[in-house]
Write a protein that holds these residues in place. Structure first.
Motif, PDB file in Angstrom:
ATOM      1  N   PRO A 166      -2.477   1.075  -4.300  1.00 59.82           N
ATOM      2  CA  PRO A 166      -2.463  -0.236  -3.634  1.00 59.82           C
ATOM      3  C   PRO A 166      -2.197  -1.344  -4.647  1.00 59.82           C
ATOM      4  O   PRO A 166      -2.873  -1.443  -5.670  1.00 59.82           O
ATOM      5  CB  PRO A 166      -3.870  -0.344  -3.048  1.00 59.82           C
TER       6      PRO A 166
ATOM      7  N   ASP B 242      -5.911   7.735   5.805  1.00 60.83           N
ATOM      8  CA  ASP B 242      -5.521   7.181   7.102  1.00 60.83           C
ATOM      9  C   ASP B 242      -4.809   8.292   7.882  1.00 60.83           C
ATOM     10  O   ASP B 242      -4.020   9.051   7.315  1.00 60.83           O
ATOM     11  CB  ASP B 242      -4.592   5.971   6.927  1.00 60.83           C
TER      12      ASP B 242
ATOM     13  N   ILE C 274      -9.154   1.033   7.338  1.00 60.24           N
ATOM     14  CA  ILE C 274      -8.949   1.254   5.905  1.00 60.24           C
ATOM     15  C   ILE C 274      -9.709   0.246   5.044  1.00 60.24           C
ATOM     16  O   ILE C 274      -9.593   0.265   3.818  1.00 60.24           O
ATOM     17  CB  ILE C 274      -7.455   1.207   5.541  1.00 60.24           C
ATOM     18  N   ASN C 275     -10.497  -0.635   5.655  1.00 60.05           N
ATOM     19  CA  ASN C 275     -11.219  -1.653   4.903  1.00 60.05           C
ATOM     20  C   ASN C 275     -12.585  -1.134   4.486  1.00 60.05           C
ATOM     21  O   ASN C 275     -13.481  -0.943   5.317  1.00 60.05           O
ATOM     22  CB  ASN C 275     -11.381  -2.923   5.745  1.00 60.05           C
TER      23      ASN C 275
ATOM     24  N   ASN D 264      -3.654  -0.418   9.545  1.00 63.04           N
ATOM     25  CA  ASN D 264      -2.202  -0.480   9.496  1.00 63.04           C
ATOM     26  C   ASN D 264      -1.667  -0.524  10.927  1.00 63.04           C
ATOM     27  O   ASN D 264      -2.109   0.236  11.789  1.00 63.04           O
ATOM     28  CB  ASN D 264      -1.630   0.749   8.779  1.00 63.04           C
TER      29      ASN D 264
ATOM     30  N   LEU E  36     -10.248  -0.464  -0.657  1.00 59.47           N
ATOM     31  CA  LEU E  36      -9.568   0.122   0.492  1.00 59.47           C
ATOM     32  C   LEU E  36      -9.857   1.618   0.555  1.00 59.47           C
ATOM     33  O   LEU E  36      -9.919   2.292  -0.475  1.00 59.47           O
ATOM     34  CB  LEU E  36      -8.056  -0.104   0.413  1.00 59.47           C
ATOM     35  N   LYS E  37     -10.003   2.134   1.764  1.00 54.81           N
ATOM     36  CA  LYS E  37     -10.223   3.560   1.946  1.00 54.81           C
ATOM     37  C   LYS E  37      -8.920   4.325   1.692  1.00 54.81           C
ATOM     38  O   LYS E  37      -7.835   3.854   2.001  1.00 54.81           O
ATOM     39  CB  LYS E  37     -10.739   3.836   3.356  1.00 54.81           C
TER      40      LYS E  37
ATOM     41  N   LEU F 255       0.859  -1.181   0.000  1.00 53.47           N
ATOM     42  CA  LEU F 255       0.000   0.000   0.000  1.00 53.47           C
ATOM     43  C   LEU F 255       0.896   1.233   0.000  1.00 53.47           C
ATOM     44  O   LEU F 255       1.525   1.562   1.010  1.00 53.47           O
ATOM     45  CB  LEU F 255      -0.911  -0.013   1.230  1.00 53.47           C
TER      46      LEU F 255
ATOM     47  N   THR G 254     -18.099  -6.508   6.740  1.00 52.99           N
ATOM     48  CA  THR G 254     -16.686  -6.162   6.524  1.00 52.99           C
ATOM     49  C   THR G 254     -16.007  -5.959   7.869  1.00 52.99           C
ATOM     50  O   THR G 254     -16.429  -5.095   8.650  1.00 52.99           O
ATOM     51  CB  THR G 254     -16.566  -4.886   5.674  1.00 52.99           C
TER      52      THR G 254
ATOM     53  N   ALA H 292     -12.610  -4.554   0.795  1.00 51.04           N
ATOM     54  CA  ALA H 292     -11.537  -5.418   0.308  1.00 51.04           C
ATOM     55  C   ALA H 292     -11.594  -6.800   0.952  1.00 51.04           C
ATOM     56  O   ALA H 292     -11.339  -7.817   0.294  1.00 51.04           O
ATOM     57  CB  ALA H 292     -10.176  -4.773   0.590  1.00 51.04           C
TER      58      ALA H 292
END
Length: 290
Positions: free
Chosen positions: A163, A202, A234-235, A260, A198-199, A116, A255, A238
């Motif tokens: 990503p 962050d 961040i999900n 991280n 993925l968002k 990422l 989800t 995915a």
């Protein structure tokens, strides 16, 4: 998300631009290694072999960036940065399947390297302490170059730019339905696939320190260690946690939370100023604690 990033970028430019022509601004570059990982929470395990929780391992990647050091006191500095850092981790999923007649088994092992790539905007508040103050042995001899210790902390805005997913899947099949047992293993590899779901944003906080050596009046080199703690999930879509009934139909799914983990970076950097020589006798420069 976009208004927040614009506001953060505007605040960064507002802090930097008035000092770009100042005699006290130092600019630098750095690069080194960054350890990264991922954690998966809120996963509800079931007895179905199709529903296996992924496991994650850390890996090491490169990080590099540019800095601007702006003094706000004798011992205190503001240091905005613009950096490129790779986060992510190694995701593994092991699944076992049994056919309906009981005549064989199929085992899937998937290993996925999730790279990422983030663009970072840290805004750090830094304190400097002089460790050594070499004195000349003779009246006309130049002094040695001193050492400094710097401690800093501050927020970091991380924007996911690219990503990437590099993964391989190994399938091991044993078929006992016939007179002779058949054992087959094969592997598929996929490289450089874009990972979706993925968002992009962050937020993290950085804390660290460095040992800095003064090469000359305008140039410093330093060895830096920094730890960053990440806060946001961040999900987006995915990774999906799926529940199946006995017939294999989905009962419900959701989800889970993907974050991280804390990142430890070890870097080597250099910074300097482009100030002309006549500015060194300015009263503001004389009060600066080098």
């Amino acid at each position: 998300m976009k208004p927040f990033l614009k506001a953060a970028l505007g605040a960064l430019l507002f802090a930097v631009l008035p000092n770009l022509t100042s005699a006290q601004a130092f600019f630098g570059v750095y690069g080194g290694l960054n350890t990264a990982g991922l954690t998966l929470d809120n996963w509800k395990a079931s007895q179905d072999p199709l529903d296996q929780k992924p496991t994650f391992e850390n890996f090491r990647r490169l990080t590099f960036g540019v800095t601007c050091e702006l003094p706000i006191g004798k011992y205190m500095y503001l240091q905005p940065e613009l950096a490129w850092t790779t986060k992510g981790g190694i995701m593994s999923v092991d699944s076992g399947y049994s056919d309906i007649t009981g005549g064989g088994t199929i085992t899937y092992q998937t290993v996925n390297n999730l790279d990422l790539h983030y663009v970072q905007m840290p805004i750090l508040l830094k304190w400097r302490l002089q460790l050594t103050n070499p004195q000349p042995l003779y009246p006309h001899e130049g002094t040695g170059q001193p050492l400094f210790f710097e401690f800093y902390l501050g927020p970091v805005v991380n924007f996911l730019l690219m990503p990437r997913s590099n993964y391989s899947q190994t399938i091991h099949e044993i078929n006992n339905s016939g007179p002779v047992s058949i054992d087959t293993t094969y592997k598929t590899v996929h490289n450089g696939a874009s990972m979706s779901g993925l968002k992009k944003l962050d937020i993290s906080a950085a804390i660290g320190g460095n040992i800095k050596w003064k090469l000359s009046r305008k140039c410093y080199v330093y060895l830096d260690a920094r730890y960053s703690l990440n806060f946001l999930d961040i999900n987006g879509s995915a990774i999906y946690n799926q529940y199946l009934d006995k017939e294999g139909n989905e009962r419900f799914g959701f989800t889970p939370t993907l974050k991280n983990t804390g990142n430890l970076a070890l870097t080597l950097g250099i910074n300097t100023t482009f100030t002309k020589r006549r500015y060194w006798n300015h009263p503001r420069m004389k009060n600066r604690r080098f």
